[in-house]
Design a protein around this motif. Structure first.
Motif, PDB file in Angstrom:
ATOM      1  N   LEU B 259       0.693  -1.228  -0.388  1.00  0.00           N
ATOM      2  CA  LEU B 259      -0.051  -0.061  -0.157  1.00  0.00           C
ATOM      3  C   LEU B 259       0.861   1.271  -0.260  1.00  0.00           C
ATOM      4  O   LEU B 259       1.591   1.563   0.513  1.00  0.00           O
ATOM      5  CB  LEU B 259      -1.149  -0.393   1.641  1.00  0.00           C
ATOM      6  CG  LEU B 259      -2.009   1.046   1.233  1.00  0.00           C
ATOM      7  CD1 LEU B 259      -3.111   1.543   0.404  1.00  0.00           C
ATOM      8  CD2 LEU B 259      -2.432   0.572   2.603  1.00  0.00           C
ATOM      9  N   SER B 260       0.177   2.215  -1.220  1.00  0.00           N
ATOM     10  CA  SER B 260       1.501   3.114  -0.619  1.00  0.00           C
ATOM     11  C   SER B 260       0.677   4.300  -1.106  1.00  0.00           C
ATOM     12  O   SER B 260      -0.052   4.514  -2.314  1.00  0.00           O
ATOM     13  CB  SER B 260       2.861   3.141  -2.421  1.00  0.00           C
ATOM     14  OG  SER B 260       3.336   3.646  -2.277  1.00  0.00           O
ATOM     15  N   TYR B 261       0.617   5.503  -0.475  1.00  0.00           N
ATOM     16  CA  TYR B 261       0.107   6.573  -0.551  1.00  0.00           C
ATOM     17  C   TYR B 261       0.396   7.769  -1.221  1.00  0.00           C
ATOM     18  O   TYR B 261       0.301   8.393  -2.039  1.00  0.00           O
ATOM     19  CB  TYR B 261      -0.880   7.442   0.580  1.00  0.00           C
ATOM     20  CG  TYR B 261      -2.295   6.177   1.218  1.00  0.00           C
ATOM     21  CD1 TYR B 261      -3.022   6.430   0.747  1.00  0.00           C
ATOM     22  CD2 TYR B 261      -1.637   5.200   2.619  1.00  0.00           C
ATOM     23  CE1 TYR B 261      -4.502   5.906   1.216  1.00  0.00           C
ATOM     24  CE2 TYR B 261      -2.789   5.149   2.559  1.00  0.00           C
ATOM     25  CZ  TYR B 261      -3.296   5.048   2.319  1.00  0.00           C
ATOM     26  OH  TYR B 261      -4.571   4.704   3.017  1.00  0.00           O
ATOM     27  N   LEU B 262       2.334   7.404  -0.780  1.00  0.00           N
ATOM     28  CA  LEU B 262       2.647   8.123  -1.443  1.00  0.00           C
ATOM     29  C   LEU B 262       3.017   8.092  -3.169  1.00  0.00           C
ATOM     30  O   LEU B 262       3.106   6.962  -2.983  1.00  0.00           O
ATOM     31  CB  LEU B 262       4.310   8.094  -1.094  1.00  0.00           C
ATOM     32  CG  LEU B 262       4.213   8.553   0.670  1.00  0.00           C
ATOM     33  CD1 LEU B 262       6.091   8.623   1.603  1.00  0.00           C
ATOM     34  CD2 LEU B 262       3.770  10.261   1.138  1.00  0.00           C
ATOM     35  N   ARG B 263       3.413   9.282  -3.905  1.00  0.00           N
ATOM     36  CA  ARG B 263       3.792   8.943  -5.365  1.00  0.00           C
ATOM     37  C   ARG B 263       5.129   9.714  -5.704  1.00  0.00           C
ATOM     38  O   ARG B 263       5.517   9.967  -4.831  1.00  0.00           O
ATOM     39  CB  ARG B 263       2.874  10.015  -6.453  1.00  0.00           C
ATOM     40  CG  ARG B 263       1.250   9.172  -5.282  1.00  0.00           C
ATOM     41  CD  ARG B 263       0.310   9.720  -6.596  1.00  0.00           C
ATOM     42  NE  ARG B 263       1.156   9.011  -8.209  1.00  0.00           N
ATOM     43  CZ  ARG B 263       0.743   9.207  -9.399  1.00  0.00           C
ATOM     44  NH1 ARG B 263       0.079  10.413  -9.494  1.00  0.00           N
ATOM     45  NH2 ARG B 263       1.201   9.177 -10.719  1.00  0.00           N
ATOM     46  N   TRP B 264       5.894   9.432  -6.862  1.00  0.00           N
ATOM     47  CA  TRP B 264       6.487  10.051  -6.591  1.00  0.00           C
ATOM     48  C   TRP B 264       7.519  10.486  -6.566  1.00  0.00           C
ATOM     49  O   TRP B 264       7.886  11.280  -6.380  1.00  0.00           O
ATOM     50  CB  TRP B 264       7.033   9.413  -7.935  1.00  0.00           C
ATOM     51  CG  TRP B 264       6.516   9.858  -9.248  1.00  0.00           C
ATOM     52  CD1 TRP B 264       5.366   9.260  -9.974  1.00  0.00           C
ATOM     53  CD2 TRP B 264       7.335  10.974 -10.288  1.00  0.00           C
ATOM     54  NE1 TRP B 264       5.724  10.142 -11.333  1.00  0.00           N
ATOM     55  CE2 TRP B 264       6.068  11.285 -11.274  1.00  0.00           C
ATOM     56  CE3 TRP B 264       7.981  12.109  -9.475  1.00  0.00           C
ATOM     57  CZ2 TRP B 264       6.227  12.764 -11.982  1.00  0.00           C
ATOM     58  CZ3 TRP B 264       8.164  13.120 -10.923  1.00  0.00           C
ATOM     59  CH2 TRP B 264       7.120  13.370 -11.709  1.00  0.00           C
ATOM     60  N   GLN B 265       6.315  12.161  -6.797  1.00  0.00           N
ATOM     61  CA  GLN B 265       6.740  13.149  -6.737  1.00  0.00           C
ATOM     62  C   GLN B 265       6.369  13.612  -5.260  1.00  0.00           C
ATOM     63  O   GLN B 265       7.231  14.850  -5.002  1.00  0.00           O
ATOM     64  CB  GLN B 265       4.942  13.915  -7.139  1.00  0.00           C
ATOM     65  CG  GLN B 265       4.678  14.152  -8.375  1.00  0.00           C
ATOM     66  CD  GLN B 265       3.884  12.925  -9.139  1.00  0.00           C
ATOM     67  OE1 GLN B 265       3.594  11.821  -8.183  1.00  0.00           O
ATOM     68  NE2 GLN B 265       3.446  12.919 -10.091  1.00  0.00           N
ATOM     69  N   SER B 266       6.018  12.712  -3.991  1.00  0.00           N
ATOM     70  CA  SER B 266       5.885  13.033  -2.856  1.00  0.00           C
ATOM     71  C   SER B 266       7.790  13.331  -2.281  1.00  0.00           C
ATOM     72  O   SER B 266       7.939  13.602  -1.362  1.00  0.00           O
ATOM     73  CB  SER B 266       4.975  11.702  -2.648  1.00  0.00           C
ATOM     74  OG  SER B 266       4.243  11.939  -2.893  1.00  0.00           O
ATOM     75  N   TRP B 267       7.565  11.962  -2.979  1.00  0.00           N
ATOM     76  CA  TRP B 267       9.189  11.504  -2.716  1.00  0.00           C
ATOM     77  C   TRP B 267      10.333  11.601  -3.371  1.00  0.00           C
ATOM     78  O   TRP B 267      11.401  12.943  -3.335  1.00  0.00           O
ATOM     79  CB  TRP B 267       9.788   9.543  -3.286  1.00  0.00           C
ATOM     80  CG  TRP B 267       8.877   8.881  -2.630  1.00  0.00           C
ATOM     81  CD1 TRP B 267       8.081   8.149  -3.649  1.00  0.00           C
ATOM     82  CD2 TRP B 267       9.583   8.146  -1.321  1.00  0.00           C
ATOM     83  NE1 TRP B 267       7.636   6.863  -2.628  1.00  0.00           N
ATOM     84  CE2 TRP B 267       8.783   6.689  -0.858  1.00  0.00           C
ATOM     85  CE3 TRP B 267      10.323   8.316  -0.762  1.00  0.00           C
ATOM     86  CZ2 TRP B 267       8.637   6.281  -0.046  1.00  0.00           C
ATOM     87  CZ3 TRP B 267      10.109   8.278   0.298  1.00  0.00           C
ATOM     88  CH2 TRP B 267       9.890   6.942   0.789  1.00  0.00           C
ATOM     89  N   ARG B 268      10.249  12.826  -4.410  1.00  0.00           N
ATOM     90  CA  ARG B 268      11.153  14.410  -5.474  1.00  0.00           C
ATOM     91  C   ARG B 268      10.788  15.179  -3.960  1.00  0.00           C
ATOM     92  O   ARG B 268      11.506  16.342  -3.530  1.00  0.00           O
ATOM     93  CB  ARG B 268       9.833  14.856  -6.638  1.00  0.00           C
ATOM     94  CG  ARG B 268      11.041  15.784  -7.149  1.00  0.00           C
ATOM     95  CD  ARG B 268      11.509  15.268  -7.758  1.00  0.00           C
ATOM     96  NE  ARG B 268      12.793  17.238  -8.433  1.00  0.00           N
ATOM     97  CZ  ARG B 268      12.327  17.175  -9.983  1.00  0.00           C
ATOM     98  NH1 ARG B 268      11.730  16.914 -10.418  1.00  0.00           N
ATOM     99  NH2 ARG B 268      12.916  18.313  -9.337  1.00  0.00           N
ATOM    100  N   VAL B 269       9.297  15.765  -3.309  1.00  0.00           N
ATOM    101  CA  VAL B 269       9.765  16.467  -2.139  1.00  0.00           C
ATOM    102  C   VAL B 269      10.559  16.693  -1.588  1.00  0.00           C
ATOM    103  O   VAL B 269      11.385  17.378  -0.861  1.00  0.00           O
ATOM    104  CB  VAL B 269       8.124  16.969  -1.773  1.00  0.00           C
ATOM    105  CG1 VAL B 269       8.254  17.884  -0.947  1.00  0.00           C
ATOM    106  CG2 VAL B 269       7.511  17.258  -2.728  1.00  0.00           C
TER     107      VAL B 269
END
Lengths: 337, 337
Positions: B259-269
């Protein structure tokens, strides 16, 4: 007069991950693991044991033309020393020349192929005729995952339970012709990673409240993966491989301070895989102690995978892609004395 | 004749995360949590209890002008029913009108502010004068994290150990003036998330080998966070808050399926935050059950944070940013009968 041998060994990618040691000195793992050896990505290593009349005063190691650090040489000697002793060649310096077709220390398993090739070459140079199981046990002492690169295709590393580690070695499960899988590496970065796998494992074991849970979950993953590969059940293998990969990275993220080998580009690649899966494309991902993501797919899925990664290359998110398939086991190329 | 009241409550962001319930019906958490209530992001809720002569036949709930589903209405009634019973108003339908200044169900805690406002408004509409502790216990039954939005500034939710949950409530730690922190929300997406927090928690508890480790690690995080806030030690708070956030998300990543609520943009932030930290900027991140990332910083760090996020907006990686600071507790705005 010197005696020398050249060997080649291929990298392997763990489908059920190895992350954590029960014994640091002997490289004994906290749990088993399961891998696929890859074609085209390999190390070629020549070991020369100096004769009595040679000039070489000390052991030396060149990797891709560069003199290795003392730390890296010491890792190599963990393999060389027992073989040199066994062959009655103590005190005879060795020269090791190793070349990789893959970027070094970027999470592309160059230490697995390098130490496996070193083990096979050293045994041959020393004139020792050892079983693959013995070679696997020896290779493990240089770099844990190297023990799996002795074998082509799919191999399973049994953790073992002996204190001396003699039962901690890999064994072949299915050869490279068992299943025509394709592997595409999404190369996010070929730069050397900031934390070595050994350091990362130690930090995770010491500070992550999830490491024990990771270790406890491996046995089921091993059995599920072996069954999926045996039955050539792609979606079953996808499920266990992604589960094992994410659990390894999640155990690191929970360390204190957190450890993340994956970068945002890696997560982007993973989302692209999810999108392909929703479209029915037979592909799954795995990633190791580096930012690069490995995509496994069936041959018919390859065009869709290539196209998706090519878009990411165009966007500047990937340096490159590498395409390969199941590879052979380690082999001696040449012996001379 | 109907009696009605309007209340406002603000969202709160957990610095030590709540993830997992020990009792689903009563919303009892597996561990404690600690949060900061935010200014400007709030719900305003009007509750009208029908008089004997009113036309309203059934309970009804409007959120942002739209009729809520039966599931959402039932959550609200978990709060309304006990208060209605206590006030001797059983059988009297309620009309609830709630408006959020934040996107609904996008991991921006609109259910926390919504259920807290509902609790305070219902109590007032029913003419009940209850303590904040009692209101917090009631709000918890609607949405766990709502119990923290009763209080301004920093609040700690004690898990409690009673089966009836009466000791599972939040209490104020430090008011909003204790520490002039700034919070900037990096809005990756304002769309409704695909899995509710309740479902995500249940799936994690049932299938992640890391959930027990998460729960076991919370007590130390709570104490570390409370001490850091008390001493206004920014780097100490950064360490524990990021640790708690990553452990929550890592526990989900290890679920089966993950389950992943974080998206790649979140990891970029998150990588941008790491870069700012390397430059000495006093900022840290947190993220909840959605893709948006919340950045906490000292006032002097705000320009650097704004500039970094503005670049991400220009790249099209963020929809927007929202800027706020510690907020007040829930309050009654109006009562009429």
């Amino acid at each position: 007069m010197s005696q020398s041998a050249t060997a080649r060994a291929y990298v392997n990618i763990a489908l059920v991950k190895y992350w954590g040691k029960r014994d640091l000195a002997l490289n004994l793992p906290a749990a088993g693991s399961l891998s696929l050896t890859l074609d085209e990505l390999y190390s070629t290593t020549t070991v020369s044991v100096a004769g009595g009349d040679d000039e070489l005063a000390n052991d030396q190691l060149l990797i891709d033309g560069e003199l290795a650090s003392a730390g890296v040489l010491n890792k190599a000697l963990r393999v060389v020393d027992p073989l040199r002793a066994r062959a009655g060649l103590v005190g005879r310096p060795v020269s090791i020349v190793s070349d990789n077709t893959v970027p070094t220390a970027a999470g592309l398993a160059s230490s697995a192929s390098g130490l496996a090739a070193l083990t096979v070459a050293t045994a041959a140079a020393c004139g020792l005729d050892l079983s693959l199981g013995e070679l696997s046990t020896l290779a493990r002492q240089g770099s844990g995952s190297a023990c799996r690169s002795l074998f082509g295709g799919f191999a399973r590393w049994d953790a073992g339970d002996r204190d001396d580690g003699k039962d901690s070695r890999a064994r072949p499960l299915f050869d490279r012709d068992h299943w025509d899988l394709r592997v595409v590496v999404a190369l996010v970065s070929s730069r050397k990673k900031s934390a070595s796998s050994t350091d990362g494992m130690g930090h995770t074991k010491a500070t992550s409240p999830y490491h024990a849970g990771f270790v406890a979950s491996v046995d089921k993953d091993l059995d599920d993966a072996e069954a999926a590969i045996g039955a050539r059940d792609f979606s079953a293998l996808a499920r266990v491989a992604e589960r094992s990969c994410l659990r390894m990275h999640a155990a690191m993220l929970a360390a204190d301070p957190p450890l993340s080998y994956l970068r945002w580009q890696s997560w982007r690649v993973i989302e692209v895989v999810r999108e392909l899966q929703r479209r029915g494309v037979a592909v799954f991902f795995s990633a190791d102690a580096g930012p690069n993501v490995k995509l496994f797919c069936l041959p018919e899925a390859l065009p869709a995978v290539q196209q998706a990664l090519s878009s990411l290359c165009d966007e500047g998110l990937l340096e490159d892609t590498l395409e390969t398939r199941p590879g052979p086991g380690a082999e001696v190329l040449e012996v001379s004395s």
